[in-house]
Design a protein around this motif. Structure first.
Motif, PDB file in Angstrom:
ATOM      1  N   TYR A 265       0.169  41.395 -76.563  1.00 26.12           N
ATOM      2  CA  TYR A 265       0.451  41.463 -75.133  1.00 26.12           C
ATOM      3  C   TYR A 265       1.952  41.567 -74.882  1.00 26.12           C
ATOM      4  CZ  TYR A 265      -4.319  40.348 -73.483  1.00 26.12           C
ATOM      5  OH  TYR A 265      -5.653  40.383 -73.196  1.00 26.12           O
TER       6      TYR A 265
ATOM      7  N   LYS B  82      -3.764  33.521 -72.777  1.00 19.12           N
ATOM      8  CA  LYS B  82      -2.356  33.729 -73.112  1.00 19.12           C
ATOM      9  C   LYS B  82      -1.513  32.794 -72.259  1.00 19.12           C
ATOM     10  CE  LYS B  82      -2.968  37.340 -75.874  1.00 19.12           C
ATOM     11  NZ  LYS B  82      -2.492  37.440 -77.268  1.00 19.12           N
TER      12      LYS B  82
ATOM     13  N   ASP C 213       2.276  31.373 -71.065  1.00 23.68           N
ATOM     14  CA  ASP C 213       3.695  31.696 -70.966  1.00 23.68           C
ATOM     15  C   ASP C 213       4.488  30.769 -71.891  1.00 23.68           C
ATOM     16  OD1 ASP C 213       6.529  31.356 -69.718  1.00 23.68           O
ATOM     17  OD2 ASP C 213       5.704  33.110 -68.681  1.00 23.68           O
TER      18      ASP C 213
ATOM     19  N   PRO D 131      -3.458  28.638 -70.276  1.00 16.25           N
ATOM     20  CA  PRO D 131      -3.004  29.078 -68.954  1.00 16.25           C
ATOM     21  C   PRO D 131      -3.941  28.590 -67.862  1.00 16.25           C
ATOM     22  CG  PRO D 131      -4.167  30.851 -70.050  1.00 16.25           C
ATOM     23  CD  PRO D 131      -4.089  29.732 -71.052  1.00 16.25           C
TER      24      PRO D 131
ATOM     25  N   THR E 272      -7.456  33.187 -67.085  1.00 16.08           N
ATOM     26  CA  THR E 272      -7.426  34.161 -68.177  1.00 16.08           C
ATOM     27  C   THR E 272      -7.933  35.512 -67.674  1.00 16.08           C
ATOM     28  OG1 THR E 272      -7.798  32.416 -69.821  1.00 16.08           O
ATOM     29  CG2 THR E 272      -8.231  34.684 -70.517  1.00 16.08           C
TER      30      THR E 272
ATOM     31  N   VAL F 232      -4.511  42.584 -66.721  1.00 19.49           N
ATOM     32  CA  VAL F 232      -3.115  42.365 -67.103  1.00 19.49           C
ATOM     33  C   VAL F 232      -2.340  43.681 -67.024  1.00 19.49           C
ATOM     34  CG1 VAL F 232      -1.572  41.725 -69.001  1.00 19.49           C
ATOM     35  CG2 VAL F 232      -3.638  40.382 -68.562  1.00 19.49           C
TER      36      VAL F 232
ATOM     37  N   ASP G  99       1.871  31.866 -63.848  1.00 20.34           N
ATOM     38  CA  ASP G  99       0.673  32.687 -63.995  1.00 20.34           C
ATOM     39  C   ASP G  99       1.053  34.003 -64.677  1.00 20.34           C
ATOM     40  OD1 ASP G  99       1.977  34.161 -62.045  1.00 20.34           O
ATOM     41  OD2 ASP G  99       0.566  33.643 -60.443  1.00 20.34           O
ATOM     42  N   MET G 100       0.072  34.876 -64.874  1.00 17.69           N
ATOM     43  CA  MET G 100       0.320  36.118 -65.601  1.00 17.69           C
ATOM     44  C   MET G 100       1.346  36.997 -64.883  1.00 17.69           C
ATOM     45  SD  MET G 100      -0.110  37.954 -68.249  1.00 17.69           S
ATOM     46  CE  MET G 100      -1.460  37.155 -69.108  1.00 17.69           C
ATOM     47  N   GLN G 101       1.307  37.016 -63.572  1.00 17.39           N
ATOM     48  CA  GLN G 101       2.284  37.832 -62.841  1.00 17.39           C
ATOM     49  C   GLN G 101       3.707  37.334 -63.074  1.00 17.39           C
ATOM     50  OE1 GLN G 101       1.160  38.172 -58.729  1.00 17.39           O
ATOM     51  NE2 GLN G 101      -0.520  39.586 -59.159  1.00 17.39           N
TER      52      GLN G 101
ATOM     53  N   THR H 220       4.718  35.802 -65.744  1.00 17.27           N
ATOM     54  CA  THR H 220       5.079  36.177 -67.112  1.00 17.27           C
ATOM     55  C   THR H 220       5.487  37.641 -67.181  1.00 17.27           C
ATOM     56  OG1 THR H 220       3.497  34.547 -67.961  1.00 17.27           O
ATOM     57  CG2 THR H 220       4.274  36.221 -69.499  1.00 17.27           C
TER      58      THR H 220
END
Length: 650
Positions: A533, A557, A559, A587, A590, A596, A640-642, A644
């Protein structure tokens, strides 16, 4: 059924410690133990899963505070560790029961009768011929016959305390203590006993050698029926048994049968201990204690685990081994020692200049400080005045601010001085992309490292494990999920986890925490080179295009910043689950790979293309739940993923 939580009272006493020792031998996971006492540094405080301070049993408000603590700790069964405490708890049985708190003790009336040694023959009349005769001070003064020597002891004493020999009438006349003591006929060892001559000689010198004493332990069920019993001959020093040898019950059977009739009449329940000696006239009894004893734990090691039998078998009514004393072994006791933590208020003043010796600073030993997460954690530890940092790595870490840096070879050779370490955080390990040989070497290094640390008895050891131990699955994985390690890396992590679990069962001086960490993601060189990733995000942030398949697959995943926060958080936090705990670190959510990549396209202005999937279909997900970390340890990820993805753009 929920796990039973037992409150063990008077954990600083010999009986309390003996009960704790027995609980350690229960079948795994059967109960949780909470030590209760009024001494912060009591030996048994570190032997239980948790411990709480309560007032002394003779203090005002004792029962009320006990109820408060028991309710807070979800304790549903109390086991007294002292004679007086057993009587107080039995006396307040209904009050405690109103709060759902049971008491493992005989009825109040029976305890009171057992405390009064003078009245044994009247109270337990069915077994009256087996008791030594007892006299009051006045009865002896009025007696015409010479019945000396006698044993003088408190009428309601315990544990062979305040006992002396009255050799003759002159010695009796020198006594002025009213009716607080009784005078018992001496149970002389049988003439065939090897110690008979020595014992009689000691009496002539006014000494009570306490030889050839028999301890008979009887266990009664709720219907006052005898369910188990055993007997040992004990050798004592200052009233404390230091050796116990199992003996045949046959010579005691007549007493046991008669005594059981008395116990039925008095509604006995649980453990009843009878102390006596085999004489030329048969078995003679001089003391009864309706409780577990200081050698209960030793008997448990010989196969007679009476605490487990009463708690698991009689009270919980679950399958349990019948207690049976091994005739092939003897038990011995000696003074034990252990290291415990003192609060800073009790630390001595020091002029050495070492701040950890005069303040609340904790000494942390970090392995893997030159690695990715280890290096980031080292930055945080060095900037936190709560810690003094020591490191151990393949090569010494030259970073400024480290109190002392070592290499693994110095640890193996004994050169490294890690005395006084409070927290060990073991993060050194081969990376997932390394080969099986490196992973095997990581196992060996880990075990050598942990063995060296255990010699110093640190308060806490944290091992950084991985979500890969679970393998791929359609289910969301919790700490209780079945392990399916598919790679040599995951298998190596599992083996070290198992080693730590074994260590936790051998000591009560160190608490062990395993952190199963999600795959770490972030704009760091090592991650970009090795983690899929991170590599894709780096390419997209640089204006490139990536190709991907299995867009619906989900893999947890975390951070890299949250990963480091978690390590620091658990370095500071105490375990909520006794001496061994496993916690997932992942996290908050997911998203699938497709989600993503879509977010990356939107936030980074990039593009990706979808590759054709193979015929075998999409692999299973790998999603771990961090619910336990959230609810029980108040740790939450902040990114969160954003967030990261944005870190790659920045």
């Amino acid at each position: 059924m929920d796990k039973l939580v037992i409150g063990i009272c008077s954990i600083g006493s010999g009986v309390g410690q003996s009960v704790i020792d027995s609980c350690k031998l229960f079948k795994p996971g059967a109960v949780q133990t909470v030590g209760l006492g009024n001494t912060p540094s009591a030996f048994g405080a570190t032997e239980c899963d948790r411990s709480r301070l309560i007032p002394g049993y003779h203090d005002g408000g004792y029962i009320e505070r006990l109820i408060e603590v028991a309710t807070e700790e979800n304790i549903t069964l109390l086991i007294p560790g002292h004679d007086d405490e057993a009587y107080i708890l039995a006396k307040n049985r209904e009050k405690l029961g109103a709060h759902g708190i049971g008491v493992l003790a005989a009825p109040e009336a029976l305890i009171a009768m057992c405390r009064d040694k003078y009245s044994y023959t009247e109270t337990f009349q069915e077994a009256a011929p087996f008791f030594v005769k007892s006299y009051t001070h006045q009865e002896l003064l009025d007696a015409d016959e010479d019945i000396f020597p006698l044993i003088k002891k408190p009428r309601s004493g315990y544990a062979s305390k305040s006992i002396s020999v009255i050799a003759n009438r002159q010695g009796l006349n020198a006594v002025d203590d009213g009716e607080s003591h009784i005078y018992q006929e001496i149970a002389m060892p049988a003439s065939g006993d090897d110690l008979s001559v020595e014992y009689r000689s000691s009496l002539s010198r006014g000494e009570n050698r306490q030889v050839s004493e028999i301890s008979l332990q009887l266990i009664f069920d709720q219907g006052s029926k005898l369910r188990a019993c055993c007997a040992t001959t004990n050798r004592l020093v200052n009233g404390v048994p230091i050796e116990i040898v199992p003996i045949d019950l046959a010579p005691l059977n007549h007493f046991i049968e008669a005594f059981c009739r008395s116990m039925l009449r008095w509604s006995a329940f649980g453990p009843i201990n009878v102390q006596g000696r085999m004489t030329d006239e048969g078995f003679k009894v001089f003391e009864i204690n309706p409780r577990f004893t200081g050698i209960t734990g030793l008997r448990a090691k010989l196969g007679f685990n009476e605490v487990e039998y009463v708690v698991i078998g009689l009270l919980m009514k679950q399958p349990c081994l019948q207690p049976r004393l091994s005739s092939r072994h003897a038990g011995v006791r000696q003074v034990a020692s252990k290291k415990i933590d003192l609060p800073p208020s009790r630390w001595p003043a020091s002029d050495s200049g070492h701040r950890a010796e005069v303040s609340g600073v904790r000494r942390v030993l970090l392995s893997g400080s030159t690695g990715l997460l280890g290096g980031l954690l080292l930055d945080r530890l060095l900037s936190d005045t709560d810690f003094e940092v020591y490191t151990v790595d393949r090569h010494r870490n030259g970073r400024q601010g480290i109190r002392q840096a070592y290499c693994f070879e110095e640890l193996r050779s004994g050169v490294a001085d890690i005395r006084g370490i409070d927290v060990v955080l073991h993060g050194a390990f081969a990376r997932p992309h390394h080969g099986p040989e490196d992973h095997f070497a990581a196992i060996q290094t880990s075990m050598e490292f942990l063995r060296a640390c255990m010699c110093m008895a640190p308060a806490k050891i944290i091992f950084l494990s991985s979500q890969s131990v679970y393998g791929n699955s359609k289910d969301v994985l919790s700490e209780a999920s079945l392990l399916r390690p598919e790679s040599s890396y995951a298998q190596a992590k599992v083996l070290v986890e198992d080693h730590l679990k074994s260590l936790s069962q051998m000591t009560r001086e160190t608490r062990f925490t395993i952190l199963r960490l999600s795959s770490v993601m972030g704009p760091l060189d090592a991650l970009v080179e090795q983690e899929a990733y991170s590599s894709m995000m780096s390419t997209l942030a640089g204006g490139g295009e990536v190709s991907a398949r299995h867009l619906s697959r989900r893999i947890s995943k975390i951070d890299y910043r949250d990963a480091v926060d978690a390590l620091l958080h658990f370095t500071k936090r105490e375990s909520q689950h006794g001496f061994f705990d496993i916690i997932n670190i992942g996290p908050g959510s997911t998203p699938s790979l497709g989600e993503v990549l879509d977010a990356a396209v939107e936030r980074l202005g990039a593009s990706y293309r979808v590759m054709a999937s193979y015929a075998e279909g999409v692999p299973d997900d790998l999603i771990i739940s961090s619910h336990k970390a959230h609810q029980e340890y108040t740790w939450y990820p902040r990114h969160d993923m954003q967030s990261t993805i944005d870190s790659f753009r920045k």
